[in-house]
Design an enzyme around this catalytic site. Structure first.
Site, short mmCIF file in Angstrom:
data_model
loop_
_atom_site.label_atom_id
_atom_site.label_comp_id
_atom_site.label_asym_id
_atom_site.label_seq_id
_atom_site.Cartn_x
_atom_site.Cartn_y
_atom_site.Cartn_z
N ILE A 10 -6.46 -6.10 1.17
CA ILE A 10 -5.63 -5.59 -0.42
C ILE A 10 -4.36 -7.32 0.38
O ILE A 10 -4.02 -7.24 1.03
CB ILE A 10 -4.84 -4.65 0.39
CG1 ILE A 10 -6.18 -3.28 1.15
CG2 ILE A 10 -4.50 -4.13 -0.50
CD1 ILE A 10 -7.79 -3.33 -0.04
N ILE B 3 0.98 -1.19 -0.08
CA ILE B 3 -0.20 -0.12 -0.02
C ILE B 3 0.92 1.13 0.16
O ILE B 3 0.40 1.93 -0.65
CB ILE B 3 -0.79 0.10 1.29
CG1 ILE B 3 -1.66 -1.03 0.92
CG2 ILE B 3 -1.95 1.63 1.50
CD1 ILE B 3 -2.76 -1.56 2.12
N TYR C 232 -3.19 -6.87 17.56
CA TYR C 232 -2.66 -5.94 15.37
C TYR C 232 -4.32 -5.55 15.53
O TYR C 232 -4.42 -4.02 16.00
CB TYR C 232 -2.43 -6.52 14.50
CG TYR C 232 -3.05 -6.26 12.98
CD1 TYR C 232 -1.90 -5.73 11.93
CD2 TYR C 232 -4.43 -6.01 12.68
CE1 TYR C 232 -2.13 -4.60 11.72
CE2 TYR C 232 -4.12 -5.41 11.23
CZ TYR C 232 -3.67 -4.85 10.84
OH TYR C 232 -3.56 -3.94 9.06
#
Length: 250
Positions: free
Chosen positions: A176, A16, A144
């Protein structure tokens, strides 16, 4: 993009972060980025690269000062750098905590704190990369999940404390296709079956691509998003819009 930004993107070496760097550069921004390794081969010559750890306050202060010297004051910060520790609370160690919180939480805090004095004076935009995992928890990813929820809350606080000179929003990607994404599926007993099931749960009919996230970051950085601040924008192909009930149940 109607504003010509001096942009800093953390974690710009791949995934990303790389897509965001490429999009902002294509839109005419002057871009600097960083990572823990060597300069990536894909970067154009006019993009500034710095090796750094955003969990270190000293490194983040250096990054901001170096960018100011080479390009000028940062007007757009994209806090993208992140790591994934795939463990439950019971299994996580102190080292796991330090790594996960250091990069995902302290890194966002450090970079934001470093740019806010100048942004408050001259104006600016901060875009934080959160995650749907900070809203709906992934299995065996407790640290996370919590770290991304922190990012979402910090986003709102920056917006209300530092507006109107500074706008701050978060983008919450879904699944993603990145290296981190592949590492997550590798944990499944049957990774290919898990991928097929996951795709079937997306109304968009596919997983996300890094460019999908870069597109909304570019919009949030632009004057077209001038009235958007303090918000968390979910970009997940419709994954979290659906009921957990499957069609075959009816």
């Amino acid at each position: 993009m109607t504003t010509t930004h001096i942009a800093f993107v953390t974690g710009g070496s791949r995934g990303i972060g790389r897509a965001i760097v490429e999009r902002l550069h294509a839109d005419g921004a002057r871009v600097a980025t960083c990572g823990r390794g060597d300069r990536p081969a894909y970067l154009p010559d006019d993009v500034v690269w710095e090796q750094a750890d955003v969990a270190s306050p000293g490194d983040t202060e250096r990054l901001v000062a170096r960018t100011r010297d080479l390009l000028g004051p940062i007007s757009l910060l994209v806090n993208n750098a992140g790591v994934l520790v795939a463990k439950t609370v019971a299994d996580a160690t102190d080292d796991d905590w330090d790594l996960q919180v250091g990069v995902n939480c302290r890194g966002v805090f450090n970079m934001s704190r470093a740019v806010l004095p100048e942004m408050t004076e001259h104006g600016g935009v901060i875009v934080n990369i959160g995650s749907i995992s900070g809203v709906v928890a992934d299995l065996s990813s407790a640290l996370y999940n919590a770290s991304k929820a922190f990012v979402h809350a910090l986003t709102r606080s920056i917006a209300i404390d530092h507006g109107p000179r500074v706008r701050c929003n978060a983008v919450l990607p879904g699944w993603i296709e990145t290296d981190m994404f592949d590492e997550g599926f590798a944990l499944a007993g049957d990774p290919e079956a898990a991928r097929r099931d996951a795709i079937s749960r997306h109304p968009a009919g596919r997983f996300g691509r890094p460019a999908d996230i870069a597109g909304i970051v570019a919009w949030l950085a632009s004057d077209e998003a001038a009235w958007a601040t303090g918000q968390c924008f979910t970009v997940d192909g419709g994954l979290t819009a659906a009921s957990p009930l499957r069609p075959e149940a009816f």
